[in-house]
Design an enzyme around this catalytic site. Structure first.
Site, mmCIF file in Angstrom:
data_model
loop_
_atom_site.group_PDB
_atom_site.id
_atom_site.type_symbol
_atom_site.label_atom_id
_atom_site.label_comp_id
_atom_site.label_asym_id
_atom_site.label_seq_id
_atom_site.Cartn_x
_atom_site.Cartn_y
_atom_site.Cartn_z
ATOM 1 N N HIS A 1 0.820 -1.223 0.000
ATOM 2 C CA HIS A 1 0.000 0.000 0.000
ATOM 3 C C HIS A 1 0.855 1.276 0.000
ATOM 4 C CE1 HIS A 1 -3.560 -2.356 0.588
ATOM 5 N NE2 HIS A 1 -3.209 -2.780 1.790
ATOM 6 N N ASP B 1 -2.800 -10.954 -1.769
ATOM 7 C CA ASP B 1 -3.319 -10.357 -0.534
ATOM 8 C C ASP B 1 -4.781 -9.963 -0.770
ATOM 9 O OD1 ASP B 1 -2.026 -8.740 2.104
ATOM 10 O OD2 ASP B 1 -3.855 -7.838 1.289
ATOM 11 N N HIS C 1 -6.313 -7.434 0.030
ATOM 12 C CA HIS C 1 -6.442 -6.007 -0.290
ATOM 13 C C HIS C 1 -5.687 -5.694 -1.583
ATOM 14 C CE1 HIS C 1 -6.702 -6.346 4.196
ATOM 15 N NE2 HIS C 1 -7.815 -5.674 3.944
ATOM 16 N N ASP D 1 -4.398 -12.650 4.253
ATOM 17 C CA ASP D 1 -5.578 -12.129 4.939
ATOM 18 C C ASP D 1 -6.893 -12.426 4.204
ATOM 19 O OD1 ASP D 1 -4.632 -10.407 3.017
ATOM 20 O OD2 ASP D 1 -4.427 -8.675 4.345
HETATM 21 ZN ZN LIG Z 1 -3.975 -7.132 3.168
#
Ligand SMILES: [Zn+2]
Length: 323
Positions: free
Chosen positions: A135, A172, A174, A259
């Site tokens: 990120h 991931d 996200h 996750d």
């Molecule tokens: Zn994540």
């Protein structure tokens, strides 16, 4: 190039300090915590295949490596904040006094893993490092991430001539906004992400396919909340693997977040630990004609410690099966 070892390399972040959220006096509970990499290390050291792993401590990355993808101002801002006692960059993202060195060590872990694979020492390598990186933007920490270690190691491979085409598979849960933005104008680095839609950070729509010279070298596959192994594996098989095979990279780099596991508290997908092994095997198979099996993996998210350890073990065992 030497013959790769039949073992897999695991680069550990070293745990030089806690990098733990605090108010300056006492720790504050935070999902991104030192116990994460210790949980991964414990499971890998105790795994049935542990005798096929070589463990190394991560070196500190040179600052010049980091500034190949992040602005000098970004690096200095994090260093300064850590030196003055740490604090919060936004409501999710913190640093402690030790975090600057720990983030440099995470970059060092990823670069060491990537070079070990492309230099022919090992067929595969896994960097068990934290905080996650995907990120972090060129000029901004975000989503627990200070430096984007996957982006740094990919840039290092290309800049040093160790690879000319790199495929990043980010599983991931996200979307990796930082990695996408850092490479979206590039034709030599393909960024593909499977992630939960309408989840942090809100980017990663299917129409985001790259910019300018990089048009077509970004692939986003958002999946609805509640998606389980069937949906994830079908999306991988139908959308990501054809792109991977046709891009024909020299090396495959996993942005390995766990996750998406059903037990994870930060998202709402329903993957099992074994699903991460399956994703890894399928991607390695699709990439093998051009990569010869060379694969690098860097830990991203995963916040339920038991699920994180089991999932990382399934992933690393699949990486080992490459020989
Ligand atoms: Zn994540």
């Amino acid at each position: 190039m030497q013959t790769p070892s039949s073992h897999g390399l695991v680069v550990l972040d070293g745990g030089d300090g806690p990098h733990r959220a605090s108010d300056g006096r006492r720790p504050i509970p935070h999902a991104e915590r030192p116990e994460r990499t210790r949980a991964v290390e414990d499971v890998l050291r105790g795994a049935a295949f542990a005798d096929r792993l070589v463990f190394e401590a991560a070196p500190l990355a040179e600052r010049d490596l980091v500034t190949r993808v992040h602005s000098p101002r970004h690096v200095e801002a994090i260093e300064r904040r850590c030196a003055s006692g740490g604090g919060w960059f936004d409501s999710d993202t913190y640093c402690a006094p030790e975090s600057f060195d720990i983030a440099l060590r995470a970059v060092g872990a990823a670069v060491r893993a990537a070079r070990a694979v492309t230099d022919g020492e090992y067929a595969s390598a896994f960097a068990a490092c934290r905080p996650p990186g995907h990120h972090a933007e060129r000029d901004r920490p975000m989503g627990f991430c200070l430096f984007d270690q996957v982006a740094v190691c990919v840039e290092d491979l290309v800049a040093t001539g160790r690879a000319s085409r790199v495929f990043v598979l980010d599983f991931d849960v996200h979307h990796g906004n930082g990695t996408q933005h850092l490479f979206e104008e590039r034709a030599d680095v393909f960024y593909a992400s499977l992630h939960q839609s309408h989840c942090f950070p809100g980017t990663g729509a299917a129409h985001e396919r790259g910019v300018g010279a990089g048009a077509g070298a970004t692939l986003n596959v958002p999946l609805p909340a509640g998606s389980g192994p069937d949906l994830w594996l079908r999306a991988l098989d139908e959308q990501v693997l054809p792109a991977l095979a046709s891009f024909a990279p020299d090396v495959l780099v996993f942005s390995a977040g766990f996750d998406g596991h059903r037990a994870d508290p930060l998202a709402s997908c329903e993957l099992e630990s074994a699903t991460f092994g399956e994703i890894t095997r399928l991607a390695l198979d699709a990439a093998r004609p051009s990569t010869g099996g060379r694969a690098v993996s860097v830990l991203e998210g995963g916040y339920e410690l038991t699920a994180l350890g089991e999932s990382a073990a399934a992933h690393v065992e699949a990486l080992l099966a490459e020989r």
